[in-house]
Design an enzyme around this catalytic site. Structure first.
Site, PDB file in Angstrom:
ATOM      1  N   LEU A  42      11.617 -14.652 -30.587  1.00  0.00           N
ATOM      2  CA  LEU A  42      11.885 -15.178 -31.921  1.00  0.00           C
ATOM      3  C   LEU A  42      13.231 -14.630 -32.391  1.00  0.00           C
ATOM      4  CD1 LEU A  42      10.509 -16.794 -34.261  1.00  0.00           C
ATOM      5  CD2 LEU A  42      10.054 -14.562 -35.278  1.00  0.00           C
ATOM      6  N   LYS A  46       8.524 -20.390 -34.726  1.00  0.00           N
ATOM      7  CA  LYS A  46       7.629 -19.437 -35.395  1.00  0.00           C
ATOM      8  C   LYS A  46       6.315 -20.127 -35.765  1.00  0.00           C
ATOM      9  CE  LYS A  46       7.878 -15.697 -38.832  1.00  0.00           C
ATOM     10  NZ  LYS A  46       7.476 -14.574 -37.993  1.00  0.00           N
ATOM     11  N   TYR A  94       5.191 -20.733 -39.855  1.00  0.00           N
ATOM     12  CA  TYR A  94       5.109 -19.803 -40.982  1.00  0.00           C
ATOM     13  C   TYR A  94       6.377 -18.984 -41.102  1.00  0.00           C
ATOM     14  CZ  TYR A  94       4.333 -15.703 -37.998  1.00  0.00           C
ATOM     15  OH  TYR A  94       4.491 -14.696 -37.089  1.00  0.00           O
ATOM     16  N   GLU A 103      10.103  -8.775 -26.609  1.00  0.00           N
ATOM     17  CA  GLU A 103      10.168  -8.319 -28.006  1.00  0.00           C
ATOM     18  C   GLU A 103       8.839  -7.677 -28.340  1.00  0.00           C
ATOM     19  OE1 GLU A 103      10.364 -11.690 -30.752  1.00  0.00           O
ATOM     20  OE2 GLU A 103       9.331 -12.918 -29.271  1.00  0.00           O
TER      21      GLU A 103
END
Ligand code: PLP
Length: 301
Positions: free
Chosen positions: A218, A160, A45, A193
């Site tokens: 990411l 992702k 996505y 993250e």
């Protein structure tokens, strides 16, 4: 059912979905029960901001979409130019100027079996949701609280995928604790993250630190935009490296980046204020630089 112009006007703004070649009200938008996105999270996505009718960081999101799909050998559902056109049509039909565009590509519908099918026809879905810009700006002015949480994700966080359960659990725990975001901590005590953001600190010496790219995080499109905006200003006190929770708690400033929030100041971590507990001046400046940089590059939706 495909949406005609008259029909589209009868559907509230923000409630038209694109599914495999057709635009339809959310209530009618369906995918096959054996879609591999549904059954295996075999699916990629992207989320793109639309601000004042302009698509932000579009090329960066499309570059990452292609990288993620290639990593899983999922076919692009259409060429990039066609995809850009469908993104704009979906935004236009939803009649929103400030919004988040959600785009998902799955490996399509197949008899349920773990191995990837030899041939597939990708599923493409898009939706567009209104964003309350005032609420985001209020959050930016106040700053956000962070809680830390063990990073329980898989080994390819650079892709992702919609396999987001670990992120969902961490974010839910954060919200229960009254925080906006969770920072995920690896086995060695380093911040990877946020659950849906990249993590940054400004050290006591004024050095900006964010984790280096690897399979553990990411590659945020906003992260890249911030780095490019800063390089353009000749700001080179930047280190792409891992930092510990202790270093973050002792930092002069901290912030997160994402397409949905841009640059958001962090004012506390695990209930402990960062410096005086208010958004930092460097963070505010970085937000201004990034916003200007991204607006200059933005394309009409
Ligand atoms: N890290 C994770 C795990 C994310 O899910 C996201 C965004 O959804 C980000 C970072 C920020 O990426 P971007 O700036 O491309 O929105």
């Amino acid at each position: 059912m495909n949406v005609t112009a008259a029909h589209a006007r009868a559907v509230p703004a923000g409630r038209i979905a694109y599914v495999n070649g057709r635009y339809m009200p959310h209530a009618d938008a369906v995918v096959h029960v054996e879609d591999r996105g549904l059954q295996f999270a075999d699916s990629i996505y992207e989320v793109c901001a639309v601000l004042d009718g302009r698509l932000m960081d579009e090329e960066g999101h499309l570059d990452r979409l292609e990288r993620s799909l290639a990593a899983l050998s999922i076919a692009m559902p259409m060429g990039r130019a066609a995809l850009r056109f469908v993104m704009r049509e979906t935004i236009r039909k939803n009649r929103l100027k400030d919004a988040m565009l959600y785009l998902q590509v799955t490996r399509g519908a197949h008899k349920r079996d773990h191995p990837m099918p030899a041939l597939h026809k990708s599923t493409l879905i898009m939706t567009v949701r209104h964003v309350n810009v005032g609420a985001v700006e209020k959050r930016r002015a106040q700053g956000i609280a962070i809680v830390t949480s063990p990073d329980m994700r898989w080994g390819r966080c650079d892709i992702k995928t919609t396999g987001l359960l670990a992120n969902v659990l961490a974010k839910t725990e954060a919200r229960k604790a009254g925080a906006f975001e969770a920072w995920l901590i690896d086995r060695d005590g380093f911040v990877t993250e946020g659950a849906s953001t990249n993590a940054w600190i400004v050290t006591g010496e004024g050095v900006l630190v964010t984790r280096n790219l690897s399979q553990n995080i990411l590659a945020g499109v906003t992260r890249l935009g911030v780095l490019q905006a800063l390089a353009g200003e000749g700001f080179n006190a930047v280190e792409e490296r891992a930092f510990t929770v202790a270093e973050a708690k002792a930092a002069r400033e901290a912030f997160v980046t994402s397409a949905s929030g841009g640059v958001l100041p962090v004012v506390s971590i695990d209930g402990r204020p960062i410096a005086d507990g208010t958004p930092g001046a460097t963070t505010r400046r970085i937000h201004a630089l990034y916003a200007e940089f991204a607006r200059a590059a933005a394309q009409s939706a």
